[in-house]
Enzyme design. Structure first.
Site, mmCIF file in Angstrom:
data_model
loop_
_atom_site.group_PDB
_atom_site.id
_atom_site.type_symbol
_atom_site.label_atom_id
_atom_site.label_comp_id
_atom_site.label_asym_id
_atom_site.label_seq_id
_atom_site.Cartn_x
_atom_site.Cartn_y
_atom_site.Cartn_z
ATOM 1 N N SER A 151 19.699 -33.968 -10.261
ATOM 2 C CA SER A 151 18.773 -35.034 -10.890
ATOM 3 C C SER A 151 18.778 -34.661 -12.480
ATOM 4 O O SER A 151 18.958 -33.354 -12.744
ATOM 5 C CB SER A 151 17.254 -34.854 -10.279
ATOM 6 N N TYR A 164 9.469 -30.424 -6.912
ATOM 7 C CA TYR A 164 10.839 -31.286 -6.794
ATOM 8 C C TYR A 164 11.927 -30.578 -7.636
ATOM 9 O O TYR A 164 13.090 -30.515 -7.628
ATOM 10 C CB TYR A 164 10.509 -32.503 -7.214
ATOM 11 N N LYS A 168 16.074 -29.460 -7.684
ATOM 12 C CA LYS A 168 17.171 -30.037 -8.257
ATOM 13 C C LYS A 168 18.009 -28.958 -9.389
ATOM 14 O O LYS A 168 19.164 -29.130 -9.165
ATOM 15 C CB LYS A 168 16.733 -31.332 -8.949
#
Length: 261
Positions: A151, A164, A168
């Site tokens: 990401s 999160y 990533k």
């Protein structure tokens, strides 16, 4: 031009969003087998069956095999690979896509949310990459292509993504290290870094009109990304057009990252 002609493509988290788009694009580019992983609840089961029907209706050369399970459980990755070998004899491409992003404030975030996000996004990626890499090493001809869906969040932060963004960044780092570890087996490993893509993972966040408009204005191309915007770059990285590309990261964000002002 059938960039994946004759290839067997494995995709995790394939029932919706980016995973679904990658499945459709792989079939469009000549893949003869799709090994599609999905979570396995009633909703993803229904979504997967509509995807299977769409692929088989539009691309008769492509056979679809579906495997359910929690990607955070290493047994799921074992089951995926065993199914692929049993049904197709080999796996040529892995798209490690399964992931979650339940937005939450850092200060009050339950540890269980951190643990679950890490388990699905990072641990799950490790398990499936390791399992498929072992198969790619063993098969004849040896080798394959692995694409990790990281990401833009691997490069920048987010107020409600403290659980999160590290996962990533970890996927990006994993692809770089695996490129080194697996190159001797003719296995290429690369990462694709989506920007803001309109999928279920951020549907609630983008339901805020102010946030949505702000994101669009920050994006150089003047729109949010769609899942098929990621599928094309994935096909490129998986194909022989990228036969000398490994350890790379491809940012697919419509110009969001470079737009300082």
């Amino acid at each position: 031009m059938a960039l994946l002609a004759g290839k067997i493509v494995c995709i995790t988290g394939s029932s919706r969003g980016i995973g679904r788009a990658c499945a459709l694009e792989s079939a469009k580019h000549g893949a003869t087998g799709l090994l599609l992983h999905y979570y396995g609840d009633e909703e993803t089961e229904a979504e997967l069956q509509t995807l299977k029907a769409e692929v088989e209706r539009s691309h008769s050369q492509c056979r679809v095999v579906c495997v359910s399970g929690d990607i955070a459980d290493p047994a799921t990755s074992t089951k995926v690979v065993e199914s692929g070998v049993r049904e197709f004899g080999r796996i040529d491409v892995l798209v490690s896509n399964a992931g979650i992003c339940p937005f939450a404030e850092f200060i009050t975030m339950p540890h269980a949310l951190w643990e679950r996000t890490r388990a699905v996004n990072l641990d799950g990626t490790f398990y499936i990459v390791q399992a498929v890499a072992n198969q790619m090493k063993a098969q004849v001809p040896q080798g394959g292509a692995i694409v990790g869906v990281a990401s833009i969040s691997a490069l920048v932060g987010g107020e409600f993504q403290c659980h999160y963004t590290p996962t990533k960044a970890g996927i990006l780092s994993l692809m770089q290290s695996c490129a080194i570890a697996l190159g001797k087996y003719n296995i290429r490993c690369n990462a694709v870094l989506p920007g803001t893509i309109a999928t279920d993972i951020n549907k609630e966040d983008l339901a805020n009109d102010e946030k949505r408009e702000y994101t669009i204005k920050r994006t150089v191309l003047g729109r949010l990304g769609a899942p098929d915007d990621i599928a094309g770059p994935m096909v490129f990285l998986a194909s022989d057009l990228a036969k000398y590309v490994t350890g790379a990261s491809l940012l697919v964000d419509g110009g969001l990252f470079v737009n300082l002002q």
